[in-house]
Design an enzyme around this catalytic site. Sequence first.
Site, PDB file in Angstrom:
ATOM      1  CG  HIS A 136      -2.026  -1.074   1.079  1.00 16.16           C
ATOM      2  ND1 HIS A 136      -2.462  -1.576  -0.116  1.00 16.16           N
ATOM      3  CD2 HIS A 136      -2.750  -1.734   2.036  1.00 16.16           C
ATOM      4  CE1 HIS A 136      -3.406  -2.491   0.091  1.00 16.16           C
ATOM      5  NE2 HIS A 136      -3.597  -2.613   1.384  1.00 16.16           N
ATOM      6  CG  HIS A 210      -8.026  -0.721   1.793  1.00 13.42           C
ATOM      7  ND1 HIS A 210      -8.789  -1.596   2.527  1.00 13.42           N
ATOM      8  CD2 HIS A 210      -6.856  -1.367   1.550  1.00 13.42           C
ATOM      9  CE1 HIS A 210      -8.113  -2.699   2.735  1.00 13.42           C
ATOM     10  NE2 HIS A 210      -6.935  -2.596   2.137  1.00 13.42           N
ATOM     11  CD  GLU A 347      -8.175  -3.796  -0.881  1.00 11.55           C
ATOM     12  OE1 GLU A 347      -7.002  -3.535  -1.204  1.00 11.55           O
ATOM     13  OE2 GLU A 347      -8.464  -4.664  -0.050  1.00 11.55           O
TER      14      GLU A 347
HETATM   15  C1  GLA Z   1      -5.244  -5.380   1.584  1.00 18.32           C
HETATM   16  C2  GLA Z   1      -4.250  -6.468   1.661  1.00 18.32           C
HETATM   17  C3  GLA Z   1      -4.434  -7.196   2.937  1.00 18.32           C
HETATM   18  C4  GLA Z   1      -4.298  -6.249   4.101  1.00 18.32           C
HETATM   19  C5  GLA Z   1      -5.275  -5.143   3.987  1.00 18.32           C
HETATM   20  C6  GLA Z   1      -5.079  -4.115   5.075  1.00 18.32           C
HETATM   21  O1  GLA Z   1      -6.505  -5.849   1.395  1.00 18.32           O
HETATM   22  O2  GLA Z   1      -4.322  -7.362   0.570  1.00 18.32           O
HETATM   23  O3  GLA Z   1      -3.511  -8.225   3.022  1.00 18.32           O
HETATM   24  O4  GLA Z   1      -3.028  -5.712   4.112  1.00 18.32           O
HETATM   25  O5  GLA Z   1      -5.145  -4.531   2.728  1.00 18.32           O
HETATM   26  O6  GLA Z   1      -5.007  -4.678   6.329  1.00 18.32           O
END
Ligand code: GLA
Length: 383
Positions: A136, A210, A347
Amino acid sequence: MTRSRRILRLALFGLTPILCLGAEMTAQAGTRIETKAFGKTSTGESVELFTLSRAGAPSVTITNLGGYVVSMLAPDRAGHTADVTLGYASLPGYLADNSYFGCLVGRYANRIAKAAFTLDGKRYSLAANNGPNTLHGGPTGFCRRVWAAKVKSGTDGDALELTYVSRDGEEGYPGTLTATVVYSLREDGGLVIDYSATTDAPTVLNLTNHAYFNLAGEGEGTILDHELQLEAEAYTPVDATLIPTGELRSVAGTPFDFRKPVAIGARIDAADEQIRFGGGYDHNFVVRGAPGTLRLAARAVEKKSGRQLEVFTTEPGVQFYTGNFLDGKTLGKAGKPYVKRGAFCLETQHYPDSPNQPAFPSAVLRPGQVYRHTTVYRLSVAK
Ligand code: GLA
């Protein structure tokens, strides 16, 4: 009073209600945005809350810290409203957030393997903040930045425009990137998220929102009973660190087959290596249809309330994550614990680790090009 004055007076008098009516109609047409102070960051930057409202649409509040969707208020079948997105009661919660509860993730959403990639023959090193990988956008990704906010008024009412300029080298990424995200509400109740970006040097880019949803209401237990349909024939299986292997694997005959509506919990603990790696679902699905066209990616329904979420996107993929890392320690907006699998995320994005996977749709942006994508989160009551 002379005749002409009397006529003028009458005319003005007669016009007044029409003018007022006109003004009222203009004010009510489309979306309205109200702005409120949210607080200050540790470095003294002011952060605001923007509430988007429109007749027949959920009321949506967004902050320009990280572009977080702070709340989405949606009625159930009986007309009772609940906030269906996870988040915090006040700004300090967002400032300390490690769960990305509804923020704009960048410069590269999801994972980049071994925190490095090569572009035009040059190797770039990033910070590893998720085991050996970058997640991220790194430790100080776009979620942690204050975006410049502007309320723009058009024929369909107000829209919120957020802009963030990420400098060359920030978090290890090349090129000064100007990212703009416009949040608006559509007449059919959809929250539209329009992304665009330009760069002054070649770079890689993957932006997403997200948001975590629980259609029974934030903090109302798990989402295991929600039914989900995913418009995907294939997904990108991962290794033990959640990096795609490069394969596009058919969902047929696996716990990843959501082509027909299935309860999220039905196969979430199946004896399946991929489920084990994710601790549940934490995988990117290949959205059916042509990337670049806005098409349905997913539909989730919570039967008791009747609330339904539809997700439309122009992106090639969607990461379906079932809140496997939530552990009940975080208390949400109303003080209720966010338990494991207490929400799901959809997402919309390019596939994870695309900068290292030449066969995946390219996530490279070059000077002169404009990156664009649109996602719509539409809440309604299922028929
Ligand atoms: C995304 C990632 C997960 C986790 C979330 C936040 O969905 O794929 O593995 O990191 O973000 O917790």
